[in-house]
Every structure is written in C-alpha cells, then in structure tokens.
Motif scaffolding. Sequence first.
Motif, mmCIF file in Angstrom:
data_model
loop_
_atom_site.group_PDB
_atom_site.id
_atom_site.type_symbol
_atom_site.label_atom_id
_atom_site.label_comp_id
_atom_site.label_asym_id
_atom_site.label_seq_id
_atom_site.Cartn_x
_atom_site.Cartn_y
_atom_site.Cartn_z
ATOM 1 N N ASP A 153 0.820 -1.185 -0.120
ATOM 2 C CA ASP A 153 -0.199 -0.052 -0.127
ATOM 3 C C ASP A 153 0.683 1.322 -0.044
ATOM 4 O O ASP A 153 0.263 2.218 -0.425
ATOM 5 C CB ASP A 153 -0.818 0.166 1.262
ATOM 6 C CG ASP A 153 -1.911 -0.999 0.977
ATOM 7 O OD1 ASP A 153 -1.677 -2.238 1.336
ATOM 8 O OD2 ASP A 153 -3.070 -0.879 0.800
ATOM 9 N N ASP A 187 -5.626 -7.802 3.814
ATOM 10 C CA ASP A 187 -6.512 -7.410 2.998
ATOM 11 C C ASP A 187 -6.497 -8.349 1.659
ATOM 12 O O ASP A 187 -7.409 -8.208 0.557
ATOM 13 C CB ASP A 187 -6.359 -6.074 2.426
ATOM 14 C CG ASP A 187 -5.446 -5.917 1.502
ATOM 15 O OD1 ASP A 187 -4.542 -6.476 1.282
ATOM 16 O OD2 ASP A 187 -5.776 -4.520 0.958
ATOM 17 N N LYS A 213 -14.756 -4.468 7.200
ATOM 18 C CA LYS A 213 -14.287 -3.531 8.421
ATOM 19 C C LYS A 213 -12.842 -3.854 9.067
ATOM 20 O O LYS A 213 -12.334 -3.242 9.557
ATOM 21 C CB LYS A 213 -15.545 -3.963 9.501
ATOM 22 C CG LYS A 213 -15.610 -2.985 10.649
ATOM 23 C CD LYS A 213 -16.782 -3.443 11.478
ATOM 24 C CE LYS A 213 -17.097 -2.862 12.788
ATOM 25 N NZ LYS A 213 -16.854 -1.418 12.537
ATOM 26 N N GLU A 260 -5.951 -0.789 8.291
ATOM 27 C CA GLU A 260 -5.427 0.234 7.559
ATOM 28 C C GLU A 260 -5.364 1.516 8.429
ATOM 29 O O GLU A 260 -4.267 2.282 8.072
ATOM 30 C CB GLU A 260 -6.500 0.440 6.238
ATOM 31 C CG GLU A 260 -5.677 1.053 5.200
ATOM 32 C CD GLU A 260 -6.681 1.003 4.062
ATOM 33 O OE1 GLU A 260 -7.075 0.173 3.535
ATOM 34 O OE2 GLU A 260 -6.977 2.387 3.526
ATOM 35 N N LYS A 289 -1.808 3.474 8.870
ATOM 36 C CA LYS A 289 -1.501 4.850 8.499
ATOM 37 C C LYS A 289 -1.156 5.814 9.655
ATOM 38 O O LYS A 289 -0.262 6.689 9.551
ATOM 39 C CB LYS A 289 -3.145 5.456 7.928
ATOM 40 C CG LYS A 289 -3.308 5.262 6.522
ATOM 41 C CD LYS A 289 -4.632 5.487 6.153
ATOM 42 C CE LYS A 289 -4.958 5.158 4.590
ATOM 43 N NZ LYS A 289 -6.146 5.694 4.175
#
Lengths: 161, 291
Positions: free
Chosen positions: B30, B256, B264, B270, B274
Amino acid sequence: MKRKLSQSLLEETVELLVRHFGREAVESAIKKERAENNDKCEDPQAPKRTSQKPNPSVGSMLDDLASRDFEKHRLLAAFYAQLKERKVLVDSQDIRFFAQTIGMKRISGKSREDLVGHLMRFLLHQPADRLPADLKKAVDFSEAQRQQGFSILTDKLLKNS
Amino acid sequence: MAVCVSLINMKGGVGKTTLATQIAWFAARDRDKKVLLIDLDPQANASQSVLSPQGYVDYLDKGGLTVADIFEQFTPTGTAAGSPKKLDPLNTIVHRVDYDDGSCFHIVPSRLELSWTLRNPTGKETLLPRFVAKIEQEYDLIIIDCSPTDSILTDAAYHCSRYILVPIRAEFLASIGFPLLNRSLKAFQMRHEDKTIEVCGLVFNDFTRGNVKREHKIARSDVRAKAAQYGWYVFKNDIPHSDSYFRAARDGMPIDGTKGTQWKVKSEFEAFAKEFFDRISDETKTVTKPS
C-alpha cells in the motif's frame, strides 16, 4: 426512473457510511476498490460505454503474442490451458497466493474465471526471462500442499527438539 | 536510509509476529516501500508464516542462512551452518516478493538455534547492527520481530532501531511488562547516549469487539495510566480480533488479500497502519522518551 431511485439510494448509503466511518475512510475505501477493479464503477457523467469489450480477451492477446515472441507465447498458452483445465491453481485462493508470490500487488475478481483473466493479463506483461521460474511455482499452491507443509514443519521441529 | 522499528513486549502472545508481518505487507503493497523483516525470535513463527511451512523447511534443508548465522558467524564451534566463515549479508535475506515498481518484502529468517546465542552472548549485541548498517540503504523500512524476553537479542534490536512499537492485549497483567521494558530501554540509553530510540506507541490488539467486559476496561485504563506515566503514546486506532488474522498468518498473506476478510477488518487495520506511518515518518513529531 429506476436509475434515479438507485442513485438516491446510493447517495443515502454513502452518506450513512460517511457519518459512521468518516469521509476520509469512505473516500479511501472507494479509491482502493476502484483501483482493485480497474475502475469498473461507472461515472454517471461519463459518456456511456458501448457494448464492445474494453479489453481484448486473453485468447486474442495470446494470439497476438505468437507472432512477436513465440517462446513466451508457448509458455503462457500452455499455462493458460492448464489453468482452464484446472490442472494448476485449482481454487481461487491458490490463484491469490500465486499472484502474491509473483509480484501482483492486487488481484480482483470473485469467480475463478475473473481471477484467471487478471492473472494472465499480468503474466502477459512480464519479461519473458522471468516466466519459467514464476510459472514453475504454480504447482506448489494447493490446499493439500499447504496441509502437507504444516505436517512437514511439525516433524522437522519435533526431530530437532 | 531505512527507518528501523522493533516490535517488543516482554509479555508473550500479544500479537507481535502477526502485527510485524501485516505492517510489512501493508508497507510494501500500500505504501510501495522496500521492506525487510528481521525475525529475531528463535521460535521463528514469522519465518514460517512468511515463507510458508514447506518453504521454510526447504530453506533450512538447503542450508539457507538465518539470523542465527549473523550472531554466530565468529563463533569457533557450533554455528548453525557449520564452521565459521565470512558472512555475506545478502545471503541471509530471502526475497518473499519483488514488485515491478521496486517495492519489495524481504525477510531474514530465524531458527531455533538462535537460542544458542543466549548461552554465550558476550559481545554479540553489535553483530546485528553491523549487519543492518551494511544493508539498510537497500530498504525504506526494517521491522524487527523480537522474542518476549529481555536478552542480548533485545539489546541488538535496540542498537538497530529508531522506534519501538508495543502491541498489547487488554487483559489481566497487560501492563506487567511495561516497567521491564522501560527499565531495559533506560538502561540501554544510559549505556549509549549517542543513540536515539523512542517508543512510537502502544497499540491495543486482538480484543473482542463490542460488549466490553469489565476486566478489559480495567486493563485498558491500567495500560493508559502506565503509558501516561512513562510518556508513551497510545494509538487511537485499535486492532480488534478477527479470525482472518489467523488465516492470514497461516497462509503467509496480507490481511486484505486473505479470503473472507471483512471490509471492516481491513479498514481497521489500514487505519492503524496509517497512524503508524504518521508516527514514524514525521521525525519532527515529539515522541516521548522513556522517563
């Protein structure tokens, strides 16, 4: 009418999600989902798509490849045939594992057919010299192999203890 | 130069390994980072998960080098891979996956024989930082998964790390390891005044959603009080329990990308990830040192 109704329902749903999880989380989820699905969601403002498929089929891409790189075509056509006959990567999850190992950050699709399509498109863009090693790994991905792996690991740890 | 983060909690079973591997996946997929995970636990669960059980056994059977060899490379006898020889650091790194955009997820596996290092630890705490110094320019993020004991291995992790991440479970005796961690960090900093190492935060992990039991509330409040006492940050985003983490660990997959993981669960992880990156990437941010 039907379009208007579904549009308002959609707006209400998004509003509810924003209220519940915050705008940033919802926008990030939409962005991610779009990226995963190659932006399949239609923009209502965008011109309507024709019924023509936006991407050529895997079969036609393989046919095109034959004249440009015969060896790569041979490898991929054989692999595609094995996939279609379910001789390798039998379950959807096997395809996901394999995709993760050969460097696909994301693979989308619910059905095995969708996943096979995405996988093949990725492989078609890979350098030919990487393919033999990558494709060889495909046989290692199955639930039976995974279960056997746990058993082998347990035996190894017991032997060493 | 890579930012190095160690996952440490002197209490076991708090989810260090699961969190370490999932942060590594998130960073590579990501955030497009070049990530190296160093498995510093003799139990080698991170290695077994990331490489798959079969892949891990095959790697050891082929004589693949591990983090144990980094620690034992100058030991005259009894090394994990035979007699002492000059170690090429790159030979201990296994490429789990390399992406086309240059990001990657690599691992230095562990093995049970790493525990030998604990029997004769003299002078070995500098061997891991020397290894990291040689390879860190190749990576953006180095994550060290530590074992739940204060040992030479923890000291080695401190030497390499800029930050410490502390996973915790809201349960009885949740904060029992904090005084030990604080003392251990303080002692390290007193011995190495030139070294900057900070706790980037505590994260509540693996608790049941909703219907919070009284004991859990007490544990949470106890943890928060202790964290405030030591000046440690507590992450705003928790990571509630999900069976998908077990599946992800079993299959060596990112959360993921794991079949059946609810949206959820993905978004909760995530949100934490972050926040974690915000904490470690902003060097100007005030991250409190142990008191």
